[in-house]
Design a protein around this motif. Sequence first.
Motif, PDB file in Angstrom:
ATOM      1  N   ALA A  22      63.199 -17.835  13.551  1.00 39.44           N
ATOM      2  CA  ALA A  22      62.134 -18.615  13.632  1.00 39.44           C
ATOM      3  C   ALA A  22      61.463 -19.062  12.333  1.00 39.44           C
ATOM      4  CB  ALA A  22      60.946 -17.841  14.510  1.00 39.44           C
ATOM      5  N   CYS A  23      61.457 -20.299  12.141  1.00 38.08           N
ATOM      6  CA  CYS A  23      61.278 -20.660  10.703  1.00 38.08           C
ATOM      7  C   CYS A  23      59.451 -20.604  10.449  1.00 38.08           C
ATOM      8  CB  CYS A  23      61.595 -21.862  10.135  1.00 38.08           C
ATOM      9  SG  CYS A  23      63.536 -21.759   9.944  1.00 38.08           S
ATOM     10  N   THR A  24      59.144 -20.125   9.594  1.00 34.61           N
ATOM     11  CA  THR A  24      57.640 -20.519   9.132  1.00 34.61           C
ATOM     12  C   THR A  24      57.073 -21.828   8.901  1.00 34.61           C
ATOM     13  OG1 THR A  24      57.394 -18.150   8.765  1.00 34.61           O
ATOM     14  CG2 THR A  24      55.586 -19.424   8.011  1.00 34.61           C
ATOM     15  N   ALA A  25      55.998 -22.528   9.221  1.00 36.43           N
ATOM     16  CA  ALA A  25      55.600 -23.664   8.884  1.00 36.43           C
ATOM     17  C   ALA A  25      55.448 -23.702   7.344  1.00 36.43           C
ATOM     18  CB  ALA A  25      54.720 -24.495   9.731  1.00 36.43           C
ATOM     19  N   GLN A  26      55.905 -24.546   6.519  1.00 41.96           N
ATOM     20  CA  GLN A  26      55.337 -24.929   5.305  1.00 41.96           C
ATOM     21  C   GLN A  26      54.611 -25.781   4.538  1.00 41.96           C
ATOM     22  OE1 GLN A  26      56.673 -22.548   2.928  1.00 41.96           O
ATOM     23  NE2 GLN A  26      57.397 -21.268   4.669  1.00 41.96           N
ATOM     24  N   SER A  27      53.692 -25.379   4.242  1.00 40.38           N
ATOM     25  CA  SER A  27      52.768 -26.559   3.566  1.00 40.38           C
ATOM     26  C   SER A  27      53.559 -26.979   2.360  1.00 40.38           C
ATOM     27  CB  SER A  27      51.371 -25.811   3.122  1.00 40.38           C
ATOM     28  OG  SER A  27      50.661 -26.618   2.063  1.00 40.38           O
ATOM     29  N   SER A  28      53.078 -28.336   2.301  1.00 43.53           N
ATOM     30  CA  SER A  28      53.633 -29.263   1.195  1.00 43.53           C
ATOM     31  C   SER A  28      53.220 -28.761  -0.111  1.00 43.53           C
ATOM     32  CB  SER A  28      53.214 -30.772   1.285  1.00 43.53           C
ATOM     33  OG  SER A  28      51.612 -30.637   1.118  1.00 43.53           O
ATOM     34  N   TYR A  38      63.198 -16.857  -0.101  1.00 41.98           N
ATOM     35  CA  TYR A  38      63.122 -16.087   1.141  1.00 41.98           C
ATOM     36  C   TYR A  38      63.571 -16.527   2.188  1.00 41.98           C
ATOM     37  CZ  TYR A  38      59.145 -18.373   3.026  1.00 41.98           C
ATOM     38  OH  TYR A  38      58.462 -19.442   4.049  1.00 41.98           O
ATOM     39  N   VAL A  39      64.012 -15.469   3.107  1.00 39.25           N
ATOM     40  CA  VAL A  39      64.275 -15.790   4.447  1.00 39.25           C
ATOM     41  C   VAL A  39      63.431 -14.963   5.394  1.00 39.25           C
ATOM     42  CG1 VAL A  39      66.624 -16.504   3.561  1.00 39.25           C
ATOM     43  CG2 VAL A  39      66.246 -14.141   4.368  1.00 39.25           C
ATOM     44  N   THR A  40      63.394 -15.491   6.620  1.00 43.10           N
ATOM     45  CA  THR A  40      62.701 -15.024   7.504  1.00 43.10           C
ATOM     46  C   THR A  40      63.698 -14.179   8.391  1.00 43.10           C
ATOM     47  OG1 THR A  40      60.917 -16.835   7.725  1.00 43.10           O
ATOM     48  CG2 THR A  40      61.248 -15.155   9.587  1.00 43.10           C
ATOM     49  N   LEU A  41      63.622 -13.032   8.472  1.00 46.00           N
ATOM     50  CA  LEU A  41      64.572 -12.279   9.278  1.00 46.00           C
ATOM     51  C   LEU A  41      64.810 -12.426  10.886  1.00 46.00           C
ATOM     52  CD1 LEU A  41      63.867  -8.905   7.503  1.00 46.00           C
ATOM     53  CD2 LEU A  41      65.667 -10.426   7.033  1.00 46.00           C
ATOM     54  N   PRO A  42      65.912 -12.454  11.378  1.00 46.45           N
ATOM     55  CA  PRO A  42      66.012 -12.735  12.586  1.00 46.45           C
ATOM     56  C   PRO A  42      65.172 -12.023  13.747  1.00 46.45           C
ATOM     57  CG  PRO A  42      67.961 -11.930  11.778  1.00 46.45           C
ATOM     58  CD  PRO A  42      67.074 -12.177  10.749  1.00 46.45           C
ATOM     59  N   LEU A 171      68.852   0.365   9.385  1.00 48.55           N
ATOM     60  CA  LEU A 171      67.685  -0.638   9.110  1.00 48.55           C
ATOM     61  C   LEU A 171      67.859  -1.681   8.052  1.00 48.55           C
ATOM     62  CD1 LEU A 171      64.636  -1.388   9.547  1.00 48.55           C
ATOM     63  CD2 LEU A 171      64.010   0.477   7.971  1.00 48.55           C
ATOM     64  N   ILE A 172      68.679  -1.198   6.984  1.00 48.98           N
ATOM     65  CA  ILE A 172      69.179  -2.166   5.970  1.00 48.98           C
ATOM     66  C   ILE A 172      70.184  -3.138   6.454  1.00 48.98           C
ATOM     67  CG2 ILE A 172      70.891  -2.310   4.024  1.00 48.98           C
ATOM     68  CD1 ILE A 172      69.602   0.642   3.201  1.00 48.98           C
ATOM     69  N   GLN A 173      70.854  -2.927   7.362  1.00 48.03           N
ATOM     70  CA  GLN A 173      71.972  -3.818   8.082  1.00 48.03           C
ATOM     71  C   GLN A 173      70.759  -4.760   9.102  1.00 48.03           C
ATOM     72  OE1 GLN A 173      74.498  -1.207  10.089  1.00 48.03           O
ATOM     73  NE2 GLN A 173      76.072  -1.751   8.412  1.00 48.03           N
ATOM     74  N   LYS A 174      69.949  -4.279   9.684  1.00 44.81           N
ATOM     75  CA  LYS A 174      68.980  -5.206  10.454  1.00 44.81           C
ATOM     76  C   LYS A 174      68.531  -6.282   9.542  1.00 44.81           C
ATOM     77  CE  LYS A 174      68.333  -1.978  14.389  1.00 44.81           C
ATOM     78  NZ  LYS A 174      67.230  -1.067  14.806  1.00 44.81           N
ATOM     79  N   TRP A 175      68.143  -5.916   8.301  1.00 41.34           N
ATOM     80  CA  TRP A 175      67.401  -6.624   7.399  1.00 41.34           C
ATOM     81  C   TRP A 175      68.493  -7.600   6.447  1.00 41.34           C
ATOM     82  CZ3 TRP A 175      64.082  -2.478   4.738  1.00 41.34           C
ATOM     83  CH2 TRP A 175      62.822  -2.116   5.649  1.00 41.34           C
ATOM     84  N   GLN A 176      69.887  -7.547   6.952  1.00 41.90           N
ATOM     85  CA  GLN A 176      70.881  -8.105   6.310  1.00 41.90           C
ATOM     86  C   GLN A 176      70.939  -8.159   4.694  1.00 41.90           C
ATOM     87  OE1 GLN A 176      70.304 -12.015   7.992  1.00 41.90           O
ATOM     88  NE2 GLN A 176      70.859 -11.590   9.943  1.00 41.90           N
ATOM     89  N   VAL A 177      70.364  -6.829   4.224  1.00 42.13           N
ATOM     90  CA  VAL A 177      70.530  -6.415   2.963  1.00 42.13           C
ATOM     91  C   VAL A 177      72.150  -6.226   2.421  1.00 42.13           C
ATOM     92  CG1 VAL A 177      69.544  -5.471   0.999  1.00 42.13           C
ATOM     93  CG2 VAL A 177      68.225  -5.846   2.785  1.00 42.13           C
ATOM     94  N   ASP A 178      72.406  -7.040   1.275  1.00 39.13           N
ATOM     95  CA  ASP A 178      73.836  -6.697   1.149  1.00 39.13           C
ATOM     96  C   ASP A 178      73.855  -6.466  -0.612  1.00 39.13           C
ATOM     97  OD1 ASP A 178      73.479  -9.275  -0.103  1.00 39.13           O
ATOM     98  OD2 ASP A 178      75.157 -10.063   0.998  1.00 39.13           O
ATOM     99  N   GLY A 179      72.809  -6.141  -0.987  1.00 41.01           N
ATOM    100  CA  GLY A 179      73.036  -5.798  -2.480  1.00 41.01           C
ATOM    101  C   GLY A 179      71.552  -5.432  -3.065  1.00 41.01           C
ATOM    102  N   THR A 180      71.459  -4.987  -4.056  1.00 38.22           N
ATOM    103  CA  THR A 180      70.198  -4.377  -4.684  1.00 38.22           C
ATOM    104  C   THR A 180      70.260  -4.818  -6.373  1.00 38.22           C
ATOM    105  OG1 THR A 180      71.642  -2.395  -5.746  1.00 38.22           O
ATOM    106  CG2 THR A 180      70.674  -2.108  -3.247  1.00 38.22           C
ATOM    107  N   LYS A 188      59.843  -8.532   7.770  1.00 44.02           N
ATOM    108  CA  LYS A 188      59.826  -9.961   8.682  1.00 44.02           C
ATOM    109  C   LYS A 188      60.554 -10.863   7.395  1.00 44.02           C
ATOM    110  CE  LYS A 188      56.115 -12.127  10.213  1.00 44.02           C
ATOM    111  NZ  LYS A 188      54.623 -12.323  10.362  1.00 44.02           N
ATOM    112  N   TYR A 189      60.501 -10.477   6.200  1.00 43.47           N
ATOM    113  CA  TYR A 189      60.870 -11.608   5.289  1.00 43.47           C
ATOM    114  C   TYR A 189      61.751 -10.701   4.005  1.00 43.47           C
ATOM    115  CZ  TYR A 189      56.911 -14.381   6.919  1.00 43.47           C
ATOM    116  OH  TYR A 189      56.051 -14.824   7.653  1.00 43.47           O
ATOM    117  N   ARG A 190      62.636 -11.292   3.782  1.00 44.89           N
ATOM    118  CA  ARG A 190      63.528 -10.719   2.726  1.00 44.89           C
ATOM    119  C   ARG A 190      63.608 -11.615   1.366  1.00 44.89           C
ATOM    120  NH1 ARG A 190      68.231 -11.064   4.805  1.00 44.89           N
ATOM    121  NH2 ARG A 190      69.146 -12.466   3.369  1.00 44.89           N
ATOM    122  N   VAL A 191      63.255 -11.501   0.297  1.00 45.78           N
ATOM    123  CA  VAL A 191      63.327 -12.081  -0.893  1.00 45.78           C
ATOM    124  C   VAL A 191      64.986 -12.526  -1.126  1.00 45.78           C
ATOM    125  CG1 VAL A 191      62.716 -12.284  -3.475  1.00 45.78           C
ATOM    126  CG2 VAL A 191      61.196 -11.097  -1.984  1.00 45.78           C
TER     127      VAL A 191
END
Length: 215
Positions: A22-28, A38-42, A171-180, A188-191
């Motif tokens: 779900a995408c978070t609405a962005q202010s202009s 950043y990405v919103t995690l699924p 948990l790392i896999q749920k967050w879709q982290v593939d690097g450090t 909720k959010y991954r930089v």
Amino acid sequence: MFKRFAHLRVLTLLAGLLLASACTAQSSTAPYTEGNEYVTLPAPQQRLSSEGKVEVVEVFSYGCIHCAQFAPAAEKLRKQLPAGVAFKLLPAPFSAEWLPFARAYYAAKQLGVVERTHMALFDAKFAQHFPINSMDELADFYAREGVDRAEFMRIATSPEATAKLKEDLALIQKWQVDGTPTIVVNGKYRVATVHSYDEMVAVTQWLVKRELAGK
């Protein structure tokens, strides 16, 4: 994009290790955009702990030179976070070579010495170039820091540490982290795409403010 990631290699050493918007609405006027900085995690709210504070989690490894380079900025970020926010570390067992570092962190945390050994270990390995890679070498490092060597080894190699490895890797896999290093805010959010460590910190602070405002 600046290179900061140590790439994921599937861990095969422990046979039982769990592998698997779900995408978070962005202010202009928003300085950062979904899908870029950043990405919103699924599956949001997959948190490291159940405490009520907003979580800032750094996925890292003591075997990662990029994490060593980011460590001073991460420490500054930790100290600047407002009330109601908790900074946490999560070791990534992305390879057989990194397993000892994850186990060492669990032992150091249980022994209550992370605060004074975290930066020291990065410094010893990457600035002073001590050969610190194996469990024995890590135990020697912690012993030099005043930690009981036998107790460190007992905790680091315990079934509880192995179970924690499984749990954290899932948990790392749920967050879709593939690097450090990677920062995850409140489960909720991954930089994502940043060009400097300073920008990583700035995006993290912005996401934290959003979460606090939402609460």
